[in-house]
Scaffold this motif. Structure first.
Motif, short mmCIF file in Angstrom:
data_model
loop_
_atom_site.label_atom_id
_atom_site.label_comp_id
_atom_site.label_asym_id
_atom_site.label_seq_id
_atom_site.Cartn_x
_atom_site.Cartn_y
_atom_site.Cartn_z
N CYS A 81 34.23 25.27 26.65
CA CYS A 81 32.84 25.56 26.98
C CYS A 81 32.77 25.76 28.48
CB CYS A 81 31.97 24.40 26.53
SG CYS A 81 30.25 24.62 26.94
N LYS A 82 32.51 26.99 28.91
CA LYS A 82 32.52 27.31 30.34
C LYS A 82 31.37 28.24 30.67
CE LYS A 82 36.67 25.46 30.83
NZ LYS A 82 36.71 24.08 31.17
N ARG A 83 31.24 28.50 31.96
CA ARG A 83 30.20 29.42 32.41
C ARG A 83 30.82 30.75 32.79
NH1 ARG A 83 25.01 28.28 34.08
NH2 ARG A 83 25.28 26.04 34.30
N VAL A 84 30.16 31.84 32.41
CA VAL A 84 30.64 33.18 32.78
C VAL A 84 30.35 33.39 34.26
CG1 VAL A 84 30.40 35.65 32.38
CG2 VAL A 84 30.23 34.07 30.47
N VAL A 85 31.39 33.62 35.03
CA VAL A 85 31.21 33.82 36.46
C VAL A 85 31.38 35.29 36.83
CG1 VAL A 85 32.16 33.24 38.72
CG2 VAL A 85 31.85 31.47 37.02
N GLY A 86 32.28 35.97 36.13
CA GLY A 86 32.52 37.37 36.47
C GLY A 86 32.61 38.23 35.23
N LEU A 87 32.07 39.42 35.32
CA LEU A 87 32.15 40.41 34.23
C LEU A 87 33.18 41.48 34.64
CD1 LEU A 87 28.36 40.76 33.43
CD2 LEU A 87 30.09 39.56 32.11
N PRO A 88 33.58 42.36 33.69
CA PRO A 88 34.58 43.37 34.02
C PRO A 88 34.23 44.15 35.29
CG PRO A 88 34.14 43.42 31.70
CD PRO A 88 33.20 42.41 32.28
N GLY A 89 35.20 44.28 36.16
CA GLY A 89 34.98 45.02 37.39
C GLY A 89 34.61 44.15 38.57
N THR A 94 39.48 33.30 44.60
CA THR A 94 39.87 31.91 44.39
C THR A 94 40.83 31.55 45.50
OG1 THR A 94 41.68 32.58 42.98
CG2 THR A 94 39.65 32.01 41.88
N GLY A 95 40.40 30.70 46.40
CA GLY A 95 41.25 30.34 47.52
C GLY A 95 41.58 31.57 48.34
N PHE A 96 42.87 31.85 48.46
CA PHE A 96 43.26 33.00 49.26
C PHE A 96 43.44 34.25 48.42
CE2 PHE A 96 44.87 29.26 51.52
CZ PHE A 96 44.14 29.41 52.70
N MET A 97 43.51 34.02 47.10
CA MET A 97 43.76 35.16 46.21
C MET A 97 42.43 35.79 45.81
SD MET A 97 47.11 35.01 44.83
CE MET A 97 47.11 34.90 43.07
N SER A 98 42.44 37.08 45.55
CA SER A 98 41.25 37.66 44.94
C SER A 98 41.67 38.48 43.73
CB SER A 98 40.47 38.49 45.95
OG SER A 98 40.93 39.79 45.96
N HIS A 99 40.90 38.34 42.64
CA HIS A 99 41.22 39.01 41.40
C HIS A 99 40.11 39.98 41.06
CE1 HIS A 99 44.08 35.70 40.31
NE2 HIS A 99 43.23 35.02 41.07
N ILE A 100 40.46 41.05 40.38
CA ILE A 100 39.44 41.93 39.81
C ILE A 100 39.47 41.73 38.30
CG2 ILE A 100 38.79 44.32 39.38
CD1 ILE A 100 39.66 44.89 42.25
N VAL A 101 38.32 41.42 37.69
CA VAL A 101 38.29 41.14 36.26
C VAL A 101 38.55 42.44 35.51
CG1 VAL A 101 36.90 40.22 34.40
CG2 VAL A 101 36.62 39.31 36.70
N PRO A 102 39.59 42.49 34.65
CA PRO A 102 39.91 43.74 33.95
C PRO A 102 38.92 44.05 32.83
CG PRO A 102 41.49 42.04 33.36
CD PRO A 102 40.57 41.43 34.36
N ARG A 103 39.02 45.26 32.30
CA ARG A 103 38.17 45.72 31.22
C ARG A 103 38.31 44.80 30.00
NH1 ARG A 103 38.46 50.31 27.66
NH2 ARG A 103 40.61 50.69 28.24
#
Lengths: 149, 187
Positions: A81-89, A94-103
């Motif tokens: 059970c979590k909260r949606v923080v990011g949608l596709p795109g 997070t810290g020093f890394m950055s991610h792009i949420v895939p399709r």
């Protein structure tokens, strides 16, 4: 004797019918979920009961801030059970890394960021694993609330 | 108010139907060439397979099974693939205990075809799926290991056309065997 048997068969049929109706309701409309674990504190605590609907995940109507219940990506027999923080795109840092949420994926995080294993551990979660969206906290009664972001 | 009888039977019948499709299984058409030659070997004939939901109710799958899964890229799309690599010992993970046996048995090591790394160790709770028609299939070589939770059903038999009636056997092509299962990998 024959009447007894036919009565028994009738009851069995009614049980099956109601069982199927219950299955469809719990699977496609809404069900109740009992939380456990500290990852969503202070919004949700262990043993809180949530009312969760299955309609908006099916029609892909999730938005940022929704609390969702999904199958755990690392253990299919467990739910998270979590909260949606990011949608596709979306770009997530997070810290020093950055991610792009895939399709077809979402980024999930627990509200208790210090004690939650979420997308920061296992990366973006495919939408296919999402089961329902929590809308109401109904137990404990004193704390019953509508859950919005 | 009197409800006509046929409306009543629809109200009761539809949930029963959905429940059966959900728990036991259903028949689906196989589109595309990605599973050739196991499915759709002939370009002009489309196979219909029975997708058994009961067989995967506790998410137990084995290497070589043909399964249908929700595409990780689009949750509304179902794809049909063969399981090539698995995570560690599933039976131990189910009982929520870690024994020495499973600590040694982490996920399979798969030699990929065109994925971003040459070999992949299948992570916990995931599996590696591939189409039989190498190079013409959108599979793990493209999107990486998939979570076992996305598996919806196991294809157990071909039901149509009649000339193709058969059970689908679990089979893993020799050259696609995970590296940790091939003899000589650890020596």
């Amino acid at each position: 004797m024959q009447r007894l048997v036919s009565k028994f068969v009738d009851t069995a049929i009614i049980f099956v019918q109601y069982g199927c109706i219950a299955h469809c309701t719990l699977e496609y409309v809404a069900d109740l979920v009992v939380c456990s674990g500290p990852s969503m504190e202070p919004t949700l605590y262990s043993n809180n009961v949530l009312l969760a609907e299955h309609i908006s995940p099916q029609f892909d109507k999730l938005s940022r801030g929704d609390i969702i219940i999904a199958k755990c990506p690392t253990n299919a027999n467990q739910y998270i059970c979590k909260r949606v923080v990011g949608l596709p795109g979306d770009k997530i840092r997070t810290g020093f890394m950055s991610h792009i949420v895939p399709r077809g994926h979402v980024w999930l995080e627990g509200d208790n960021r210090g004690n939650s294993s979420d997308s920061r551990t296992y990366g973006p979660v495919p939408k296919g694993l999402i089961r329902s969206r929590a809308i109401f906290k109904i137990w404990p009664l004193a704390d019953a609330t509508y859950l919005k972001d | 108010m009197k409800v006509p009888n046929f409306v009543k039977s629809i109200i009761v019948g539809v949930p029963i139907g959905i429940t059966i499709l959900d728990t036991i299984g259903y028949v689906a058409r196989v589109d595309g060439i990605s599973m050739q030659p196991a499915l759709n070997p002939d370009r002009d004939v489309t196979d219909y397979v029975f997708l058994n939901r009961w067989a995967v109710r506790s998410h137990e799958v084995t290497r070589g099974d043909i399964i249908s899964l929700k595409s990780p890229k689009d949750p509304d799309q179902r794809i049909i693939k063969r399981i090539v690599g698995l995570e560690g010992n599933i039976s131990c993970i189910k009982s929520n205990r870690l024994c020495n046996h499973c600590l040694n048995l982490q996920g399979d090591i798969v030699a990929t075809i065109g994925y971003k790394t040459a070999i992949v160790r299948v992570p916990e709770g995931h599996c590696w799926v591939e189409g039989d028609h190498t190079g013409h299939s959108m599979d793990s070589n493209n999107f990486g290991p998939v979570s076992i939770g996305l598996v919806t059903a196991k294809a157990t038999c071909i039901v149509w056309p009649p000339s193709r009636w058969q059970n689908i056997k679990s089979y893993l092509p020799k050259k696609r065997k995970p590296l940790n299962l091939t003899s000589g990998y650890f020596s």
